[in-house]
Design a protein around this motif. Sequence first.
Motif, short mmCIF file in Angstrom:
data_model
loop_
_atom_site.label_atom_id
_atom_site.label_comp_id
_atom_site.label_asym_id
_atom_site.label_seq_id
_atom_site.Cartn_x
_atom_site.Cartn_y
_atom_site.Cartn_z
N ALA A 155 0.82 -1.22 0.00
CA ALA A 155 0.00 0.00 0.00
C ALA A 155 0.86 1.27 0.00
N LYS A 156 2.09 1.17 0.56
CA LYS A 156 2.96 2.36 0.62
C LYS A 156 3.86 2.50 -0.61
N GLY A 157 3.70 1.58 -1.58
CA GLY A 157 4.57 1.64 -2.75
C GLY A 157 5.86 0.87 -2.54
N GLY A 158 5.90 0.02 -1.52
CA GLY A 158 7.11 -0.75 -1.24
C GLY A 158 7.12 -2.05 -2.03
N PHE A 159 8.31 -2.48 -2.42
CA PHE A 159 8.50 -3.69 -3.22
C PHE A 159 8.21 -4.94 -2.38
N VAL A 160 7.44 -5.87 -2.96
CA VAL A 160 7.12 -7.11 -2.25
C VAL A 160 7.62 -8.29 -3.08
N ARG A 161 8.50 -9.11 -2.50
CA ARG A 161 9.05 -10.25 -3.24
C ARG A 161 8.12 -11.45 -3.12
N GLN A 162 7.96 -12.14 -4.23
CA GLN A 162 7.10 -13.33 -4.26
C GLN A 162 7.67 -14.46 -3.39
N VAL A 163 6.80 -15.24 -2.77
CA VAL A 163 7.23 -16.40 -1.99
C VAL A 163 7.50 -17.56 -2.96
N SER A 164 8.59 -18.30 -2.74
CA SER A 164 8.96 -19.38 -3.66
C SER A 164 7.97 -20.54 -3.61
N ALA A 168 14.70 -0.42 -2.24
CA ALA A 168 15.05 0.95 -2.66
C ALA A 168 14.87 1.09 -4.17
N GLY A 169 15.40 0.14 -4.92
CA GLY A 169 15.40 0.24 -6.38
C GLY A 169 14.03 0.18 -6.99
N PHE A 170 13.16 -0.64 -6.45
CA PHE A 170 11.84 -0.83 -7.05
C PHE A 170 10.75 -0.05 -6.32
N ALA A 171 11.13 0.81 -5.37
CA ALA A 171 10.12 1.61 -4.67
C ALA A 171 9.39 2.49 -5.67
N THR A 172 8.10 2.67 -5.44
CA THR A 172 7.34 3.55 -6.34
C THR A 172 6.88 4.81 -5.62
N THR A 173 7.33 5.00 -4.37
CA THR A 173 7.08 6.27 -3.69
C THR A 173 8.37 6.71 -3.00
N GLN A 174 8.50 8.02 -2.78
CA GLN A 174 9.69 8.57 -2.12
C GLN A 174 9.85 7.98 -0.72
N LEU A 175 8.70 7.84 -0.03
CA LEU A 175 8.73 7.31 1.34
C LEU A 175 9.28 5.89 1.37
N TYR A 200 11.14 4.44 -0.80
CA TYR A 200 12.56 4.48 -1.17
C TYR A 200 13.42 4.91 0.03
N GLU A 201 13.02 5.98 0.70
CA GLU A 201 13.85 6.49 1.79
C GLU A 201 13.90 5.52 2.97
N GLU A 202 12.79 4.84 3.21
CA GLU A 202 12.81 3.83 4.29
C GLU A 202 13.79 2.72 3.95
N ALA A 203 13.76 2.28 2.71
CA ALA A 203 14.66 1.20 2.29
C ALA A 203 16.12 1.69 2.33
N PHE A 204 16.34 2.90 1.86
CA PHE A 204 17.68 3.50 1.83
C PHE A 204 18.27 3.53 3.25
N ALA A 205 17.47 3.97 4.20
CA ALA A 205 17.94 4.05 5.59
C ALA A 205 18.28 2.66 6.12
N ASP A 206 17.45 1.67 5.77
CA ASP A 206 17.72 0.29 6.20
C ASP A 206 19.05 -0.21 5.62
#
Length: 329
Positions: A19-28, A196-203, A205-211
């Motif tokens: 919902a926040k535009g964060g990247f979600v990886r598929q479960v194998s 960070a790379g696949f984020a679709t919102t600034q928020l 991206y920045e959360e991932a960047f900080a992590d």
Amino acid sequence: MLVDGKWTAEWHPVQATDAKGGFVRQVSGFRNWVTPDDSAGPTGEGGFKAEAGRYHLYVALICPWASRTLIGRKLKKLEDVISVSVVEPALAAEGWKFGTYPGSNLDTLNGATYMHQIYTSADPHYTGRATVPVLWDKERKTIVNNESADILRMLNSGFGDLADDTFDFYPEPLRDQIDALNDRIYPRLNNGVYRAGFATTQLAYEEAFADVFSMLDELEDRLSAGGPYLFGSSLTEADIRLFVTLVRFDAAYFGLFKCNLRRIADYPALNAYLHRILAVPGVADTVNIDHIKQGYYSIKALNPNGIVPVGPDLPGLYPVELATIRPSA
Ligand SMILES: N[C@@H](CCC(=O)N[C@@H](CS)C(=O)NCC(=O)O)C(=O)O
């Protein structure tokens, strides 16, 4: 991706987002285990006995998850036991493709053109992304497992006497600590760079960047205080899982994924650690910076014109000499 066994035309390399535009990886999806005695592993069903020549790995050299398994196969000296096919570095319109790009192979085993055909051979109704790595069973003609964390553990202990025991990537006394460290490093760093790379919102991206950078700082402190590996003198799966991200960082994540606060080359302990692992006999054979650059920079959603940067100059890894690339006047 595949939907009920059919390749969907509107395939898009930007992955699922929350919902926040964060990247979600598929479960194998395939989670069976090769075991020395044919018994079931921690997940899935039995019937996958360790045998020389029976299993095949499908990998991409761009892919950090696939590279975990290539390092495991090398260090456990399983090269004559498990065969390998390497896809081309660039994701084609139908996903990973077999071909003749230097360092890649055609699929002589199953005659597939695309990786998604391997998935539908195993399950004609498969729904999901056709990811690498895949561990394929030539006897039962199916996918044993497509989760690199599982495959790395299988390579460590599932092949019994067929494997060399110089390395134990998951020693009993360290298991809880290894699991705990993996659980920190995976979301923040291994997958953090993708977030960070696949984020679709600034928020997002920045959360991932900080992590990403707080995790790198923490690891720099840990390795400055002790070493040579994360758990002291023995190289464990935690090192393999960290290495595959570090070795891609300056070449791809710093630029394409906008993880550009610092390079790994700017962290003295992490950089020394990266080169220490690279010097472990066999590891460098699994690293192909050309595939890494070509592959990441082929992601159209992030780099529409597909221009691959010439740099950076990575001494000891991927030296770039301007004189050799500058067009002559
Ligand atoms: N959970 C999987 C993830 C594998 C994965 O995401 N692989 C990427 C390449 S780095 C892939 O094949 N992507 C193709 C796609 O998503 O369509 C693992 O660790 O094995």
